[in-house]
Scaffold this motif. Sequence first.
Motif, mmCIF file in Angstrom:
data_model
loop_
_atom_site.group_PDB
_atom_site.id
_atom_site.type_symbol
_atom_site.label_atom_id
_atom_site.label_comp_id
_atom_site.label_asym_id
_atom_site.label_seq_id
_atom_site.Cartn_x
_atom_site.Cartn_y
_atom_site.Cartn_z
ATOM 1 N N LEU A 191 0.785 -1.259 -0.006
ATOM 2 C CA LEU A 191 0.074 0.057 -0.128
ATOM 3 C C LEU A 191 0.875 1.226 -0.011
ATOM 4 C CD1 LEU A 191 -2.587 -1.198 2.664
ATOM 5 C CD2 LEU A 191 -2.692 -1.169 0.105
ATOM 6 N N ASP A 192 0.491 2.248 -0.573
ATOM 7 C CA ASP A 192 1.031 3.692 -0.532
ATOM 8 C C ASP A 192 0.814 4.421 0.644
ATOM 9 O OD1 ASP A 192 -1.448 4.710 -1.112
ATOM 10 O OD2 ASP A 192 -0.976 5.088 -3.151
ATOM 11 N N ASN A 232 -1.273 6.633 1.015
ATOM 12 C CA ASN A 232 -2.644 6.652 1.082
ATOM 13 C C ASN A 232 -3.484 5.697 1.387
ATOM 14 O OD1 ASN A 232 -2.829 9.674 0.487
ATOM 15 N ND2 ASN A 232 -2.207 9.166 -1.705
ATOM 16 N N ASP A 233 -2.601 4.338 1.697
ATOM 17 C CA ASP A 233 -3.448 3.117 1.979
ATOM 18 C C ASP A 233 -4.040 2.591 0.716
ATOM 19 O OD1 ASP A 233 -2.263 3.027 4.529
ATOM 20 O OD2 ASP A 233 -4.103 3.991 5.181
ATOM 21 N N ARG A 234 -3.315 2.872 -0.601
ATOM 22 C CA ARG A 234 -4.029 2.153 -1.803
ATOM 23 C C ARG A 234 -2.881 1.413 -2.645
ATOM 24 N NH1 ARG A 234 -8.500 3.914 -4.243
ATOM 25 N NH2 ARG A 234 -7.424 3.397 -6.282
ATOM 26 N N PRO A 235 -3.375 0.233 -3.044
ATOM 27 C CA PRO A 235 -2.327 -0.748 -3.737
ATOM 28 C C PRO A 235 -2.118 -0.116 -5.297
ATOM 29 C CG PRO A 235 -4.541 -1.520 -3.671
ATOM 30 C CD PRO A 235 -4.624 -0.326 -2.888
ATOM 31 N N LEU A 258 -1.952 0.634 -9.097
ATOM 32 C CA LEU A 258 -3.244 0.690 -9.981
ATOM 33 C C LEU A 258 -3.209 -0.462 -10.754
ATOM 34 C CD1 LEU A 258 -3.682 4.233 -11.007
ATOM 35 C CD2 LEU A 258 -4.787 3.136 -9.383
ATOM 36 N N LEU A 289 -6.514 -2.375 -11.074
ATOM 37 C CA LEU A 289 -7.298 -2.265 -9.783
ATOM 38 C C LEU A 289 -8.650 -1.939 -9.854
ATOM 39 C CD1 LEU A 289 -6.662 -2.496 -6.712
ATOM 40 C CD2 LEU A 289 -6.323 -0.081 -6.785
ATOM 41 N N SER A 317 -12.419 -1.149 -7.409
ATOM 42 C CA SER A 317 -12.877 -1.537 -6.068
ATOM 43 C C SER A 317 -14.123 -2.260 -6.154
ATOM 44 C CB SER A 317 -13.203 -0.116 -5.358
ATOM 45 O OG SER A 317 -13.998 0.466 -6.157
ATOM 46 N N GLU A 326 -16.160 -2.400 -0.447
ATOM 47 C CA GLU A 326 -15.014 -2.118 0.557
ATOM 48 C C GLU A 326 -13.758 -2.677 0.329
ATOM 49 O OE1 GLU A 326 -15.079 0.058 3.476
ATOM 50 O OE2 GLU A 326 -17.250 0.647 2.782
ATOM 51 N N GLN A 327 -13.663 -3.720 -0.900
ATOM 52 C CA GLN A 327 -12.674 -4.291 -1.090
ATOM 53 C C GLN A 327 -12.111 -4.006 -2.595
ATOM 54 O OE1 GLN A 327 -12.440 -8.185 0.303
ATOM 55 N NE2 GLN A 327 -13.565 -8.024 2.049
ATOM 56 N N TRP A 328 -10.659 -4.633 -2.754
ATOM 57 C CA TRP A 328 -10.218 -4.415 -4.237
ATOM 58 C C TRP A 328 -10.070 -5.808 -4.731
ATOM 59 C CZ3 TRP A 328 -7.129 -1.729 -0.534
ATOM 60 C CH2 TRP A 328 -7.084 -0.433 -0.312
#
Length: 65
Positions: free
Chosen positions: A23-24, A26-29, A31, A49, A51, A54-56
């Motif tokens: 995760l970066d 910003n808590d995102r994996p 793209l 990626l 969404s 609530e999940q990816w």
Amino acid sequence: MASTVRIPLVDGPADGETVDAELDSNDRPPLTHHHLGAEGLVDAQIYELESVGEQWCYRWRGPAV
């Protein structure tokens, strides 16, 4: 140490597999995920990626060539 999350691969040749993504800030994996095939980059597949509530998930977009 950065946090990681396990994300499923959907559709394409790696359907049903999962990958661990870092995760970066910003808590995102990332793209995209380039999934290597049996012959490495020659057989790489691109997953993008998405969404899902609530999940990816990483959904297959095609070969990397």
